[in-house]
Design an enzyme around this catalytic site. Sequence first.
Site, short mmCIF file in Angstrom:
data_model
loop_
_atom_site.label_atom_id
_atom_site.label_comp_id
_atom_site.label_asym_id
_atom_site.label_seq_id
_atom_site.Cartn_x
_atom_site.Cartn_y
_atom_site.Cartn_z
N LYS B 10 0.85 -1.21 0.00
CA LYS B 10 0.00 0.00 0.00
C LYS B 10 0.88 1.26 0.00
O LYS B 10 2.06 1.21 0.36
CB LYS B 10 -0.90 0.02 1.23
CG LYS B 10 -0.13 0.26 2.56
CD LYS B 10 -0.25 1.65 3.07
CE LYS B 10 0.89 2.20 3.85
NZ LYS B 10 1.81 1.52 4.64
N GLY B 144 7.70 1.34 4.49
CA GLY B 144 6.41 2.01 4.58
C GLY B 144 5.45 1.62 3.47
O GLY B 144 4.43 2.26 3.28
N LEU B 145 5.80 0.56 2.72
CA LEU B 145 4.90 0.14 1.63
C LEU B 145 4.01 -1.03 2.06
O LEU B 145 3.41 -1.70 1.22
CB LEU B 145 5.70 -0.22 0.38
CG LEU B 145 6.53 0.93 -0.23
CD1 LEU B 145 7.22 0.47 -1.49
CD2 LEU B 145 5.65 2.14 -0.52
N GLY B 146 3.94 -1.27 3.35
CA GLY B 146 3.00 -2.28 3.85
C GLY B 146 3.45 -3.71 3.58
O GLY B 146 2.60 -4.60 3.42
N SER B 147 4.76 -3.94 3.54
CA SER B 147 5.24 -5.29 3.25
C SER B 147 4.80 -6.27 4.33
O SER B 147 4.40 -7.40 4.02
CB SER B 147 6.76 -5.30 3.09
OG SER B 147 7.38 -4.79 4.25
N SER B 148 4.83 -5.88 5.59
CA SER B 148 4.48 -6.82 6.65
C SER B 148 2.99 -7.16 6.60
O SER B 148 2.61 -8.31 6.78
CB SER B 148 4.88 -6.28 8.02
OG SER B 148 4.03 -5.22 8.40
N ASP B 205 -3.09 -0.90 6.86
CA ASP B 205 -2.27 -1.63 5.89
C ASP B 205 -2.90 -2.97 5.52
O ASP B 205 -3.02 -3.30 4.33
CB ASP B 205 -0.86 -1.87 6.46
CG ASP B 205 -0.03 -0.59 6.50
OD1 ASP B 205 -0.62 0.49 6.35
OD2 ASP B 205 1.20 -0.70 6.68
#
Lengths: 385, 385
Positions: B10, B144-148, B205
Amino acid sequence: MEVRTRAPGKIILSGEHAVVHGSTAVAAAIDLYTHVFFRLLPPSESDTGSIELELQDMSLIFTWPITRLKEAFQETGSLLSSSPRSCSSENLKVLVGLVEEQNIPEAKIWLISGVSAGLYLYTSIHGFKPAKVVVSSDLPLGSGLGSSASFCVALSAAFLALSGAISVESQQHGWLTLNDSELQLVNKWAFEGEKIIHGKPSGIDNTVSTFGNMIMFKSGKMTQLKSGTPLRMLITNTKVGRNTKALVAGVSERACRHPDAMASVFAAVDVISKEFSTIIESPALDDVSVTTKEELIEELMEMNQGLLQCMGVSHSSIETVLRTTLKYKLASKLTGAGGGGCVLTLLPTLLSSTVIDKVIAELESCGFQCLKAVVGGNGLQICFS
Amino acid sequence: MEVRTRAPGKIILSGEHAVVHGSTAVAAAIDLYTHVFFRLLPPSESDTGSIELELQDMSLIFTWPITRLKEAFQETGSLLSSSPRSCSSENLKVLVGLVEEQNIPEAKIWLISGVSAGLYLYTSIHGFKPAKVVVSSDLPLGSGLGSSASFCVALSAAFLALSGAISVESQQHGWLTLNDSELQLVNKWAFEGEKIIHGKPSGIDNTVSTFGNMIMFKSGKMTQLKSGTPLRMLITNTKVGRNTKALVAGVSERACRHPDAMASVFAAVDVISKEFSTIIESPALDDVSVTTKEELIEELMEMNQGLLQCMGVSHSSIETVLRTTLKYKLASKLTGAGGGGCVLTLLPTLLSSTVIDKVIAELESCGFQCLKAVVGGNGLQICFS
């Protein structure tokens, strides 16, 4: 009879652009001056003499024989006036004609309005007396540092000082300041000059140049501020020319497209300017409180810069200055119209001169011009010795 | 029995930081995914088997023999649960212990929480069955791209798909989407995983990763948006690590020092996010209206970026990206926490690929990583073939 005057330039510390939309702004004098040397020449028997204007920085000298001036104003009559008044469009046409007769280089036709303003002030205050005027300036021209206003203030003061309208103690040595009513008179005349140069000036530049210190202004109302501590600023002139009118129009258009968002942005700027003036006026008693003040000012500068970017008036040259000074943990903001022009960087009291020199060297290597200035100091000063 | 899932990362299009102070924010899915391959292994007669987790991008394989798992959970009992529930601190301790037994490289100890979350989801949904899980991702981790969150969503969906909790048509070919109640279930499990990784995640997220499209959120309330036209963004990962908590705290401290100014700044962001969602949802019928939409989005991005700078969360690496993209007249803003991390640049529909390639080459020459993404697309998808 001769006199020297100097009148400072100005910077906008806070609130540019937003002020057009009703927010508070803060402007301050800087210790970079326009200098005027003025001498009234005794009438000669063989010759009616002439008025000579020398622009020292540009190595330009303009000369108008008194006979030519009298002839030019034959129809409209002398401009002599004991109190400041606006230049009629008829007289302006005559003045511009007189200036255009001079040998103005093609690349400097923007000088015409300034020289016309100077000639207007002279002939309004002294009529057709022979005289010599020499002007030089520490200020880069047309960069938003109030060079034209300081030119008008320094000229008006010099002309008034030898006209009897101002009762200065010509026996005193060194730089003198005038009393308030005299400053008011100078300021009014300077404003008339500014009108010739800018059409509809706000009057802020000439007021700051005349009175010095700092001025808070909102919706046309100006309030003098007394700075509790001097601020040192680095002024970086990006040398990128900008179109102030287009920038102001751009902000207004953005405000039309996004009225609610921009209203909040202008409200934020208004608060920042007010906080700024409160901090400026609070006394700082020691290094610790100076540092605290400076940190708050830096924070307000950073916030104001963000809001100016939000208004869309930044420019890649400005960003370059910001990035460079940020590397040294120094806070910067554009000053004036933006889109190029000048950028302010606070130089904290405890910052070493080695760091300052490094920052300046790095900025100058980008092709920028750096000026160090003390902010909020003297206004107009006069010297007879 | 095996299944593949993919769940998108995201971006925050608008409103980061301000959302903490009550403003609206907009987040969107991007077509960069975490991919999971999951296979339940048949029980063997000679061996009780093991659970194997492969993190393909890092060339890491973790293996837990079923006997070891049973032993570890002997005291607390099986985690098996038919509905999502939070991991107790007791169980978390066991999970972290199991993960720490694995050979995790010193430089990757931050993996522990993620792997623990994965193991929690698996043992909660499938208990102690032998299985193989392979994970790979298009997303840079911790940027901060919502990998987790996409990791948790893709895992939860894969585990649920082979648990009978989700009635997917396993005969169908290609990528399938789930119905709303199934997505809700996946989202809830993924949120439990996120809690293990982040402590107190907002839930945004995993919601964006699960449902895709765009989500407007304010004060904990989320609203799904349907994009009228796809947006293309360039995501530049500055690779500058940042401390999200410190950045959030910095904004709050600034808000304490300058409550009125910052309240106006947050109000401006709120309006910008709302305008953003209105533009996103409005249909664009032709190239002209697409361009008009894109220009408005660019303006809102520029305004939002200015306001983020006003909050003090920019960084010299972000400014470098801004300056570089500005040269190509492209609008950018930081996304997420700031202070480094990722920067978004809108790639207008009519922008030539030559220009895009040039921008990317220039950004990559600064040491940044560039990812092209379509914004507001699919959420979680599942594939059986």
